[in-house]
Design an enzyme around this catalytic site. Structure first.
Site, PDB file in Angstrom:
ATOM      1  N   LYS A  58       0.561  -0.810  -0.149  1.00 45.92           N
ATOM      2  CA  LYS A  58      -0.166   0.025  -0.047  1.00 45.92           C
ATOM      3  C   LYS A  58       0.642   1.507  -0.193  1.00 45.92           C
ATOM      4  O   LYS A  58       0.436   2.256  -0.488  1.00 45.92           O
ATOM      5  CB  LYS A  58      -0.434  -0.137   1.311  1.00 45.92           C
ATOM      6  CG  LYS A  58      -2.450  -0.357   0.854  1.00 45.92           C
ATOM      7  CD  LYS A  58      -2.506  -1.731   0.762  1.00 45.92           C
ATOM      8  CE  LYS A  58      -2.217  -3.055  -0.614  1.00 45.92           C
ATOM      9  NZ  LYS A  58      -2.486  -3.802  -0.471  1.00 45.92           N
ATOM     10  N   VAL A 191      -5.370 -11.291  -7.086  1.00 49.07           N
ATOM     11  CA  VAL A 191      -5.536  -9.677  -6.519  1.00 49.07           C
ATOM     12  C   VAL A 191      -3.937  -9.509  -6.250  1.00 49.07           C
ATOM     13  O   VAL A 191      -3.302  -7.938  -6.242  1.00 49.07           O
ATOM     14  CB  VAL A 191      -5.442  -9.994  -4.588  1.00 49.07           C
ATOM     15  CG1 VAL A 191      -5.346  -8.778  -4.006  1.00 49.07           C
ATOM     16  CG2 VAL A 191      -7.134 -10.628  -4.523  1.00 49.07           C
ATOM     17  N   ILE A 192      -2.805 -10.522  -6.190  1.00 51.25           N
ATOM     18  CA  ILE A 192      -1.223  -9.490  -5.907  1.00 51.25           C
ATOM     19  C   ILE A 192      -0.588  -9.337  -7.141  1.00 51.25           C
ATOM     20  O   ILE A 192      -0.361  -8.319  -7.712  1.00 51.25           O
ATOM     21  CB  ILE A 192      -0.888 -10.496  -5.117  1.00 51.25           C
ATOM     22  CG1 ILE A 192      -1.218 -10.798  -3.834  1.00 51.25           C
ATOM     23  CG2 ILE A 192       0.934 -10.254  -5.196  1.00 51.25           C
ATOM     24  CD1 ILE A 192       0.043 -12.098  -3.158  1.00 51.25           C
ATOM     25  N   HIS A 451     -23.146  15.079   1.557  1.00 52.34           N
ATOM     26  CA  HIS A 451     -23.427  15.927  -0.011  1.00 52.34           C
ATOM     27  C   HIS A 451     -21.882  17.030   0.085  1.00 52.34           C
ATOM     28  O   HIS A 451     -21.915  17.761   0.734  1.00 52.34           O
ATOM     29  CB  HIS A 451     -23.852  16.686  -0.204  1.00 52.34           C
ATOM     30  CG  HIS A 451     -24.017  17.671  -1.827  1.00 52.34           C
ATOM     31  ND1 HIS A 451     -24.260  16.259  -2.936  1.00 52.34           N
ATOM     32  CD2 HIS A 451     -23.831  18.332  -2.579  1.00 52.34           C
ATOM     33  CE1 HIS A 451     -23.479  17.113  -4.269  1.00 52.34           C
ATOM     34  NE2 HIS A 451     -23.574  18.328  -3.276  1.00 52.34           N
TER      35      HIS A 451
HETATM   36  P1  NAD Z   1      -4.939 -15.617  -6.309  1.00 51.39           P
HETATM   37  O1  NAD Z   1      -5.625 -17.035  -5.780  1.00 51.39           O
HETATM   38  O2  NAD Z   1      -5.675 -13.826  -6.392  1.00 51.39           O
HETATM   39  O3  NAD Z   1      -4.354 -15.244  -8.009  1.00 51.39           O
HETATM   40  C1  NAD Z   1      -3.736 -16.121  -8.568  1.00 51.39           C
HETATM   41  C2  NAD Z   1      -3.804 -16.330  -9.820  1.00 51.39           C
HETATM   42  O4  NAD Z   1      -3.318 -16.937 -11.077  1.00 51.39           O
HETATM   43  C3  NAD Z   1      -5.399 -16.718 -10.467  1.00 51.39           C
HETATM   44  O5  NAD Z   1      -6.319 -15.935 -10.972  1.00 51.39           O
HETATM   45  C4  NAD Z   1      -4.971 -17.960 -10.905  1.00 51.39           C
HETATM   46  O6  NAD Z   1      -5.862 -18.039 -12.183  1.00 51.39           O
HETATM   47  C5  NAD Z   1      -3.969 -17.696 -11.615  1.00 51.39           C
HETATM   48  N1  NAD Z   1      -2.808 -18.393 -11.978  1.00 51.39           N
HETATM   49  C6  NAD Z   1      -2.395 -20.259 -11.470  1.00 51.39           C
HETATM   50  N2  NAD Z   1      -1.293 -21.072 -11.990  1.00 51.39           N
HETATM   51  C7  NAD Z   1      -0.809 -19.502 -12.679  1.00 51.39           C
HETATM   52  C8  NAD Z   1      -0.301 -20.062 -13.818  1.00 51.39           C
HETATM   53  N3  NAD Z   1       0.305 -21.181 -14.238  1.00 51.39           N
HETATM   54  N4  NAD Z   1      -0.211 -19.037 -15.127  1.00 51.39           N
HETATM   55  C9  NAD Z   1      -0.341 -17.882 -15.097  1.00 51.39           C
HETATM   56  N5  NAD Z   1      -1.526 -17.793 -13.796  1.00 51.39           N
HETATM   57  C10 NAD Z   1      -1.745 -18.564 -13.346  1.00 51.39           C
HETATM   58  O7  NAD Z   1      -3.386 -15.966  -5.427  1.00 51.39           O
HETATM   59  P2  NAD Z   1      -2.589 -14.207  -4.971  1.00 51.39           P
HETATM   60  O8  NAD Z   1      -2.519 -12.957  -6.525  1.00 51.39           O
HETATM   61  O9  NAD Z   1      -1.087 -14.648  -5.592  1.00 51.39           O
HETATM   62  O10 NAD Z   1      -2.878 -13.799  -3.554  1.00 51.39           O
HETATM   63  C11 NAD Z   1      -2.623 -15.093  -2.811  1.00 51.39           C
HETATM   64  C12 NAD Z   1      -3.419 -14.956  -1.974  1.00 51.39           C
HETATM   65  O11 NAD Z   1      -3.742 -13.505  -1.156  1.00 51.39           O
HETATM   66  C13 NAD Z   1      -5.364 -14.925  -2.020  1.00 51.39           C
HETATM   67  O12 NAD Z   1      -5.946 -15.043  -1.467  1.00 51.39           O
HETATM   68  C14 NAD Z   1      -5.044 -13.276  -1.470  1.00 51.39           C
HETATM   69  O13 NAD Z   1      -6.711 -12.558  -1.851  1.00 51.39           O
HETATM   70  C15 NAD Z   1      -4.457 -12.875  -0.416  1.00 51.39           C
HETATM   71  N6  NAD Z   1      -4.630 -11.424  -0.889  1.00 51.39           N
HETATM   72  C16 NAD Z   1      -5.020 -10.755  -0.417  1.00 51.39           C
HETATM   73  C17 NAD Z   1      -4.928  -8.849  -1.172  1.00 51.39           C
HETATM   74  C18 NAD Z   1      -6.330  -8.480  -0.710  1.00 51.39           C
HETATM   75  O14 NAD Z   1      -6.659  -8.433   0.311  1.00 51.39           O
HETATM   76  N7  NAD Z   1      -5.783  -7.107  -1.186  1.00 51.39           N
HETATM   77  C19 NAD Z   1      -3.600  -8.488  -1.044  1.00 51.39           C
HETATM   78  C20 NAD Z   1      -2.985  -9.367  -1.425  1.00 51.39           C
HETATM   79  C21 NAD Z   1      -2.976 -11.132  -1.251  1.00 51.39           C
END
Ligand code: NAD
Length: 475
Positions: A58, A191-192, A451
């Site tokens: 952030k 997300v990440i 508002h």
């Molecule tokens: P994620 O599960 O959100 O996304 C991973 C993505 O990678 C998926 O869309 C998947 O389809 C894709 N993927 C998997 N294998 C792949 C491949 N071989 N080639 C291409 N794409 C592929 O996981 P993340 O973004 O790593 O985050 C991990 C966890 O951390 C999640 O549960 C997330 O909610 C949490 N997180 C939350 C926040 C937030 O709330 N703002 C921030 C960071 C992380």
């Protein structure tokens, strides 16, 4: 003689440290053990969220957003800044300072609440005993009335593109770059991937996101995801869907990512790669197999609705158990467990956990999305409102995006609120509160919103559910 505590918490991330503080608020003698080490070898409480996740990301998101706005939007406001420059070192120092302040804040909270904070490894043994091994020193046997496991999660490694710590990194590595990569590849458009892709795109990198799924951001409401995708495309994020990465090959030109999609094989050459394909629960070396704690087929510690494990008086909270891997979900579980140990009634309202994605614009939601309601055969009604019609969003120069309200057609109860737009993560708070109080759409409609504020957009979306929006044409 071994040290005895009422509660020993293993892990001091947002789930563990919150549980420890609440336990001492109940008068329980509590220790919290954490093995975290920063890249420079220093110890810190706060876990991934504080030291290598939510907080540092952030900090960089904010800096990169300001830089981007100065470069692109300031002139529209009539503000000239001369020649814009980027001091990434200073940006990283600011980030490190924030992380340091918050981490020492936890130490101060531990002291004030009389939590015994311990740096080193904790390992659950049978009969509620814990082996504590300081980073330097001999293992010590401890006993506890209750043990709370809060050991978190670690990034999933991709065999097609293993981490090398320099060219191919995890989310932590991607927060530590000392130069803006010219070409950045991101594997995983979750997300990440989106948050980190946004940071480096805004600082000038050409970012290519390779996502295996055909649908963009499939966890979000499809209409919201579509709008977000449109915005990200406009910002120059190259998001390739249905792209399964097969191999990462090192060459003089950079790292060649080879991937397959419906059309066949492709490759893209980048300077650095972030692998963000999910996280897995961290249970390695934190408990003796004889301790009686079951692990499920996906590697999570098996727990009931109140976070009890299969071992007596052993609890588990946060990323290491089922449910979304979100810091605030872990914290709520930590509070619940400490309250239950103290003999109070407590629960976590799992269906009302907000999700926020910190891109620009932000994406946030609570409750069920339209696809889930359709699949469940719920009789629902929908209202939407575009930020383009919000005076405040216009004044902020951030009028992209929308709010979507979903309610039960028969009972009028709010079923879900979904936002893509400015400060969506803040705006979702009132929807969470409304749902927690089981509000109807009419309750929300009759609630006065200041508002001019962005909250009016949420209000208008609620009005639009019954075709009563004022600043939009009701169709
Ligand atoms: P994620 O599960 O959100 O996304 C991973 C993505 O990678 C998926 O869309 C998947 O389809 C894709 N993927 C998997 N294998 C792949 C491949 N071989 N080639 C291409 N794409 C592929 O996981 P993340 O973004 O790593 O985050 C991990 C966890 O951390 C999640 O549960 C997330 O909610 C949490 N997180 C939350 C926040 C937030 O709330 N703002 C921030 C960071 C992380």
């Amino acid at each position: 003689m071994s040290r005895k505590f009422d509660v020993i918490v293993i892990g001091a991330g947002p789930a563990g440290y919150v549980a420890a503080i609440r336990a001492t608020q109940h008068g329980l003698e509590t220790a919290c053990i954490d093995s975290w080490k920063n890249l420079d070898g220093s110890t810190a409480f706060g876990g991934t969220c504080l030291n290598a996740g939510c907080i540092p990301s952030k900090a960089l998101l904010e800096s990169s957003e300001l830089y981007h706005r100065a470069a692109i939007e300031f002139s529209n406001h009539g503000i000239g800044v001369g020649e814009l420059s980027l001091d990434l070192h200073q940006m990283q120092l600011r980030k490190a300072k924030i992380v340091g302040q918050l981490s020492s804040g936890i130490e101060a909270l531990f002291q004030a609440n009389k939590v015994t904070g311990l740096f080193g490894r904790g390992r659950l043994l049978p009969d509620n005993k814990v082996e504590y091994t300081p980073h330097e020193g001999e293992p010590e046997l401890m006993e506890a009335g209750h043990v709370i496991l809060a050991t978190g999660s670690v990034p999933v490694e991709l065999s097609a593109a293993p981490f090398d710590g320099e060219h191919i990194v995890d989310s932590w590595g991607a927060l530590e770059f000392d130069a803006v990569p010219k070409r950045l590849g991101v594997i995983g458009g979750g997300v990440i991937g989106l948050e980190l892709g946004s940071v480096w795109r805004r600082l000038g990198a050409e970012v290519t996101i390779l996502e295996a799924m055909d649908r963009f951001l499939s966890v979000a409401d499809a209409q919201i995801a579509k709008e977000a995708q449109r915005q990200f495309k406009k910002q120059g994020l190259d998001i390739r869907l249905g792209a399964m990465v097969r191999e990462a090959e090192y060459s003089d030109a950079g790292v060649i990512l080879k991937y397959d999609d419906e059309q066949g094989g492709h490759e893209v050459t980048v300077d650095r790669v972030v692998v963000a394909v999910g996280r897995r629960p961290q249970t390695d070396n934190c408990m003796d197999p004889l301790a009686g704690v079951d692990i499920d087929e996906r590697g999570f510690i098996r727990v009931d609705d109140e976070c009890r494990t299969t071992a007596s008086n052993v609890w588990a909270v946060g990323d290491v158990v089922r449910g979304p891997m979100l810091a605030h979900k872990g914290s709520e579980e930590g509070l619940m467990v400490a309250d239950l140990i103290a003999g109070e009634v407590a629960e976590v309202n799992y269906p009302v956990i907000p999700c926020v994605i910190y891109t620009a614009p932000e994406i946030a939601w609570v409750g069920r999305n339209e696809e889930e309601l359709k699949a469940a055969g719920v009789n629902y009604k929908v209202g939407t409102f575009n930020f383009a019609a919000s005076g405040r969003a216009k004044a902020m120069d951030q009028d992209a995006g929308m709010v979507k309200f979903l309610a039960d057609k028969d009972t009028d109860r709010i079923l879900g609120v979904h936002i893509v737009g400015p400060l969506a993560g803040e705006l979702i708070g009132e929807a969470v509160l409304a749902m927690e109080f089981q509000a109807s759409t009419e309750d929300f409609q009759r609630t006065i919103h200041g508002h001019p504020t962005l909250t009016e957009a949420v209000h208008e979306a609620a009005l639009s559910v019954d075709r009563r929006a004022i600043h939009a044409i009701n169709r």
